[in-house]
Design a protein around this motif. Structure first.
Motif, PDB file in Angstrom:
ATOM      1  N   UNK A 101       0.719  -1.140   0.059  1.00 53.36           N
ATOM      2  CA  UNK A 101      -0.123   0.162  -0.081  1.00 53.36           C
ATOM      3  C   UNK A 101       0.840   1.301   0.071  1.00 53.36           C
ATOM      4  N   UNK A 102       1.973   1.270   0.813  1.00 52.31           N
ATOM      5  CA  UNK A 102       2.993   2.461   0.749  1.00 52.31           C
ATOM      6  C   UNK A 102       3.382   2.749  -0.654  1.00 52.31           C
ATOM      7  N   UNK A 138      -2.639  -2.834  10.866  1.00 47.77           N
ATOM      8  CA  UNK A 138      -2.344  -2.008   9.355  1.00 47.77           C
ATOM      9  C   UNK A 138      -2.350  -0.513   9.706  1.00 47.77           C
ATOM     10  N   UNK A 139      -2.939  -0.055  10.675  1.00 49.27           N
ATOM     11  CA  UNK A 139      -3.101   1.289  10.953  1.00 49.27           C
ATOM     12  C   UNK A 139      -1.795   1.927  11.235  1.00 49.27           C
ATOM     13  N   UNK A 163       0.191  10.198   1.301  1.00 53.68           N
ATOM     14  CA  UNK A 163      -0.906  11.067   1.917  1.00 53.68           C
ATOM     15  C   UNK A 163      -0.760  10.859   3.575  1.00 53.68           C
ATOM     16  N   UNK A 164      -0.889  11.764   4.088  1.00 52.83           N
ATOM     17  CA  UNK A 164      -0.534  11.950   5.805  1.00 52.83           C
ATOM     18  C   UNK A 164      -1.882  11.675   6.319  1.00 52.83           C
ATOM     19  N   UNK A 165      -2.151  11.190   7.546  1.00 47.58           N
ATOM     20  CA  UNK A 165      -0.932  10.285   8.203  1.00 47.58           C
ATOM     21  C   UNK A 165      -0.752   9.003   7.334  1.00 47.58           C
ATOM     22  N   UNK A 210      -0.074   9.613  -4.325  1.00 46.32           N
ATOM     23  CA  UNK A 210      -1.069  10.061  -3.384  1.00 46.32           C
ATOM     24  C   UNK A 210      -2.513   9.929  -3.752  1.00 46.32           C
ATOM     25  N   UNK A 211      -2.807   8.850  -4.582  1.00 48.44           N
ATOM     26  CA  UNK A 211      -4.272   8.841  -5.337  1.00 48.44           C
ATOM     27  C   UNK A 211      -4.894   7.591  -4.825  1.00 48.44           C
TER      28      UNK A 211
END
Length: 303
Positions: free
Chosen positions: A86-87, A134-135, A163-165, A95-96
């Motif tokens: 995912x990262x 996961x978070x 995308x943050x966080x 960041x989409x």
């Protein structure tokens, strides 16, 4: 109102797959999702490609449209490896990326790794451990954790998400346990309606069931100290008693979508046409819906 689409991974990338993702962006959809399955129902004996590689390829040929899974589940995923992917997808897409995630269900995914299918309670228990880990994996540079189902030892995700966080979570849930996870970790909530009335219910009964789901979500968010208006409310179409009727014409879709926006939904997701399948529809009507429906629905507000 956001209008999005689902592109099932059934076409080879160089024989129609790539063009379908490009066309979704050209038509102006907010997000293009795909199912994260190993195979799915009536498509079992035909082509079916991996969700995350497909999304990585789509990230490379698009520039505006958001991309996501609808949905990923613990059935054949582990939080540590998924977080790294995912990262990377968030980086590849600039960041989409949005992660749709849920408890999963029975079917091909539930047994493909050789396990006995989990009960609904076991699936909920696993998601209850999977999602918090996961978070952490997506927001902390190094994670150690030991759980009943999932563990991590110095699991590193540097530099983290664009995308943050972290990438947004769209949590699919119809029951209180899943909705509590939505209130705690979600940026969006996803539903397909009430499966108990899919075969025998009416559109009116479906809308009432959805209204009650939204009401329950609001109460659970309030109990958790979360403002439910912060959450996007996503309806994945095709699984209510209306079935494919909303895609039969532009007017039919505008009527369907308008009634559900009035309930409180902020994003409607339609399946891209697949001939000779449960998601067969007229491509010309589908394109009219994409390009004309948002303007017609712009003034609709929750009742």
């Amino acid at each position: 109102m956001r209008l999005s689409t689902v592109i099932l991974p059934v076409r080879p990338w160089h024989s129609g797959g790539r063009d379908e993702w490009l066309r979704a962006e050209q038509l102006g959809f907010h997000t293009a999702y795909t199912y994260d399955h190993l195979s799915w129902r009536t498509f079992r004996d035909g082509p079916w490609y991996g969700a995350l590689p497909t999304l990585a390829a789509a990230a490379g040929v698009t520039g505006r449209i958001r991309l996501g899974t609808l949905v990923t589940s613990p059935n054949f995923r582990h939080p540590v490896t998924l977080a790294k992917e995912l990262m990377s997808l968030d980086d590849l897409s600039g960041g989409r990326f949005t992660l749709g995630i849920g408890a999963g269900g029975q079917g091909f995914d539930a047994t493909a790794l050789g396990q006995t299918p989990w009960t609904p309670k076991e699936r909920a228990d696993r998601l209850g451990e999977f999602l918090p880990l996961l978070d952490r994996l997506l927001t902390e540079p190094s994670v150690d954790a030991e759980g009943a189902f999932y563990s991590a030892v110095e699991a590193r995700n540097i530099p983290g998400c664009v995308q943050r966080p972290r990438v947004p979570f769209a949590v699919a849930a119809t029951g209180p346990r899943g909705m509590r996870l939505t209130a705690r970790y979600g940026q969006a909530w996803v539903t397909t309606g009430d499966p108990k009335i899919f075969e025998t219910g009416t559109p009116e009964e479906s809308r009432e069931a959805l209204r009650l789901q939204l009401e329950q979500l609001g109460k659970i968010c309030a109990e958790a100290g979360r403002d439910a208006t912060e959450l996007e409310k996503v309806l994945l179409t095709g699984f209510t008693p209306d079935r494919g009727a909303p895609l039969e014409s532009l007017d039919a879709f505008v009527d369907f979508a308008g009634r559900h926006i009035e309930l409180g939904f902020t994003e409607i997701v339609v399946h891209a046409p697949i001939p000779d399948s449960d998601f067969a529809s007229d491509p010309a009507v589908f394109e009219r819906i994409a390009t004309e429906a948002p303007a017609q629905l712009a003034g609709v507000r929750p009742a």
